[in-house]
Design an enzyme around this catalytic site. Sequence first.
Site, PDB file in Angstrom:
ATOM      1  N   ASP A  13       0.823  -1.222   0.000  1.00  0.00           N
ATOM      2  CA  ASP A  13       0.000   0.000   0.000  1.00  0.00           C
ATOM      3  C   ASP A  13       0.856   1.271   0.000  1.00  0.00           C
ATOM      4  O   ASP A  13       0.656   2.166   0.827  1.00  0.00           O
ATOM      5  CB  ASP A  13      -0.962  -0.007   1.200  1.00  0.00           C
ATOM      6  CG  ASP A  13      -2.020  -1.093   1.067  1.00  0.00           C
ATOM      7  OD1 ASP A  13      -3.084  -0.813   0.499  1.00  0.00           O
ATOM      8  OD2 ASP A  13      -1.760  -2.232   1.495  1.00  0.00           O
ATOM      9  N   ASN A 121      -6.568  -3.126  -5.086  1.00  0.00           N
ATOM     10  CA  ASN A 121      -7.850  -2.641  -5.613  1.00  0.00           C
ATOM     11  C   ASN A 121      -7.722  -1.254  -6.242  1.00  0.00           C
ATOM     12  O   ASN A 121      -8.588  -0.841  -7.014  1.00  0.00           O
ATOM     13  CB  ASN A 121      -8.905  -2.625  -4.509  1.00  0.00           C
ATOM     14  CG  ASN A 121      -8.509  -1.760  -3.320  1.00  0.00           C
ATOM     15  OD1 ASN A 121      -7.426  -1.938  -2.753  1.00  0.00           O
ATOM     16  ND2 ASN A 121      -9.363  -0.830  -2.933  1.00  0.00           N
ATOM     17  N   HIS A 122      -6.641  -0.536  -5.946  1.00  0.00           N
ATOM     18  CA  HIS A 122      -6.440   0.775  -6.556  1.00  0.00           C
ATOM     19  C   HIS A 122      -5.765   0.674  -7.918  1.00  0.00           C
ATOM     20  O   HIS A 122      -5.976   1.540  -8.777  1.00  0.00           O
ATOM     21  CB  HIS A 122      -5.595   1.679  -5.643  1.00  0.00           C
ATOM     22  CG  HIS A 122      -6.372   2.324  -4.543  1.00  0.00           C
ATOM     23  ND1 HIS A 122      -6.702   3.661  -4.531  1.00  0.00           N
ATOM     24  CD2 HIS A 122      -6.906   1.794  -3.417  1.00  0.00           C
ATOM     25  CE1 HIS A 122      -7.393   3.936  -3.449  1.00  0.00           C
ATOM     26  NE2 HIS A 122      -7.523   2.822  -2.741  1.00  0.00           N
TER      27      HIS A 122
END
Length: 212
Positions: A13, A121-122
């Site tokens: 992330d 998911n980004h």
Amino acid sequence: GEEETFKILVATDIHLGYLEKDPVRGNDTFVTFDEILRHAQQKEVDFILLGGDLFHENKPSRKTLHNCIELLRKYCMGDHPVQFEILSDQSVNFGFSKFPWVNYQDGNLNISIPVFSIHGNHDDPTGADALCALDILSSAGLLNHFGRSSSVEKIDISPILLHKGSTKIALYGLGSIPDERLYRMFVNKQVTMLRPKEDEDNWFNLFVIHQN
């Protein structure tokens, strides 16, 4: 001893490009990624393992892509030998790539720190060709994108089998999938973890997943 031990840097992330136009925080994510890669180089890790969302957006800006490529080239290319082997079928592990093999075994590249990453998911694959920014890095030979699944009904996760001395790691990966869909597949027993054919009880199993 070091010849028997995997040294892995795990990060996730990083969200490269987040608030990149902010006058104060615009470079934060790039500074963070630089710090991560510098630690990996200084600690002489065997490889870097990224758990998804390297990029904040599905279509990162040119600045973000440029900075990412610049940093990977600065820290992950060089003459330092890679000390582990891959025993699995790489055409299965990296079957979505036109270059279905790990980057450090490519004769046209000089990789000192391999990077393995799933998508989050980004920065997930989209569009008719189901491509994401990680695929650009993969085609350039800077990163190994794994854990992709094309089916919406059934998933067979085949591990990357890593070997160093007497130590063996089965590295499983599953890039981000809509939670409802993945939940339905688990309930219907449509998610299968494939096991090594030989000495299946002598492997450390490591699963990289990016879900809620």
